[in-house]
Scaffold this motif. Structure first.
Motif, PDB file in Angstrom:
ATOM      1  N   LYS A  78     -18.998 -10.220  52.533  1.00 33.43           N
ATOM      2  CA  LYS A  78     -18.121 -11.338  52.856  1.00 33.43           C
ATOM      3  C   LYS A  78     -18.202 -12.420  51.783  1.00 33.43           C
ATOM      4  N   LEU A  79     -17.034 -13.011  51.485  1.00 32.61           N
ATOM      5  CA  LEU A  79     -16.927 -14.081  50.496  1.00 32.61           C
ATOM      6  C   LEU A  79     -16.029 -15.170  51.065  1.00 32.61           C
ATOM      7  N   THR A  99     -16.299 -20.339  60.644  1.00 34.49           N
ATOM      8  CA  THR A  99     -16.962 -19.100  60.225  1.00 34.49           C
ATOM      9  C   THR A  99     -17.496 -18.340  61.439  1.00 34.49           C
ATOM     10  N   PHE A 154     -17.784 -14.566  60.457  1.00 32.96           N
ATOM     11  CA  PHE A 154     -18.439 -14.599  59.143  1.00 32.96           C
ATOM     12  C   PHE A 154     -19.891 -15.054  59.367  1.00 32.96           C
ATOM     13  N   PHE A 205     -22.572 -14.525  54.304  1.00 41.65           N
ATOM     14  CA  PHE A 205     -21.511 -14.503  53.304  1.00 41.65           C
ATOM     15  C   PHE A 205     -21.952 -15.217  52.040  1.00 41.65           C
TER      16      PHE A 205
END
Length: 283
Positions: free
Chosen positions: A28-29, A89, A94, A97
């Protein structure tokens, strides 16, 4: 080319607009934009990374297509922006990340790191400052407002919100200004022209002093947790100067620092170079 989708998340009643691309399950970015832009600043970068990463680029509260509630119902501070993005997030799943931070995205992302250091796998800082030596003399009128938040000092900052100022931010320090598309800056100016947006932005400029106050805490985080750091920097940035990039090495000797011959909005001219650096760094 992988498809980018455009979505909206309900974050406890706050609408956060975001771009998403890449395969679910890939590393994840999180991409965090700066002033006066929005997630559209990553339009050239995202397609260059989607084969390797699951990418999300939200518009910060008060920016782009995300909600911009009135100043009477939402206090525009970096603490509050970070709280919304932190919950964002969580809402989208997420959990761990890497984070790409630029300009306002830096104090936002670093607050996330302070709050939940275990969630951050790496930091890419593109002209995202965390050191006082990274602040140029261009901050002088802003610092005057921090020291004396008078109506006159606030009014003096409106020059930062004009269309000409936006164009200057995009082109200053770029060897060939014709290489900078007008699309991003024109969209930024559209958002800045919305009713009430000027006061929102002046509130945030005033609150930026809270970020400088947190610089020691950010630096302690870098030393203590030693997240992998890539500082990729437009070396001709009129606001965040190269010593701010080099300073990351002081707190994390393994930090990678790369300079590009461009200005503040480095992605406008060097998206492919930055993408290549990210791919090599996160590999």
């Amino acid at each position: 080319m992988a498809r980018t989708t455009y979505r909206t998340a309900d974050v406890d009643g706050f609408k956060v607009f975001y771009r998403e691309a890449g395969r679910v399950g890939a590393p994840k970015l999180l991409l965090l934009h700066g002033f006066p832009s929005a997630g559209h600043m990553f339009r050239d970068l995202i397609p260059l990374l989607t084969d390797k990463f699951h990418i999300v680029a939200p518009d910060l509260p008060g920016f782009g297509q995300s909600d911009m509630p009135s100043r009477e119902t939402f206090s525009y501070s970096f603490d509050n922006i970070a709280r919304v993005i932190e919950r964002f997030t969580e809402v989208i799943g997420f959990d761990r990340f890497a984070v790409y931070v630029f300009d306002y995205g830096a104090p936002t992302g670093f607050r996330l790191a302070l709050s939940h250091p275990q969630r951050i796998t790496a930091i890419i800082s593109q002209n995202g400052n965390a050191y006082e030596e990274g602040l140029s003399d261009g901050w002088t009128p802003i610092k005057a407002y921090w020291q004396d938040p008078s109506p006159a000092n606030r009014e003096a900052l409106r020059g930062f919100l004009t269309p000409d100022a936006t164009r200057w931010q995009y082109t200053h320090g770029v060897p060939d200004p014709t290489a900078v598309s007008p699309d991003g800056q024109n969209l930024d100016n559209f958002y800045l022209a919305r009713l009430g947006a000027d006061e929102v932005q002046l509130d945030l400029i005033g609150d930026y002093k809270s970020n400088v106050a947190l610089y020691p805490a950010f630096q302690d985080y870098f030393r203590k947790h030693k997240p992998p750091i890539l500082a990729v920097w437009g070396k001709n940035d009129p606001f965040f100067i190269p010593p701010g990039a080099e300073a990351y090495k002081r707190d994390n000797p393994n930090a990678v620092v790369k300079f590009l011959d461009t200005g503040h909005f480095a992605l406008e001219t060097h998206a492919s170079e930055i993408a290549e650096a990210i791919r090599a760094f996160l590999a």
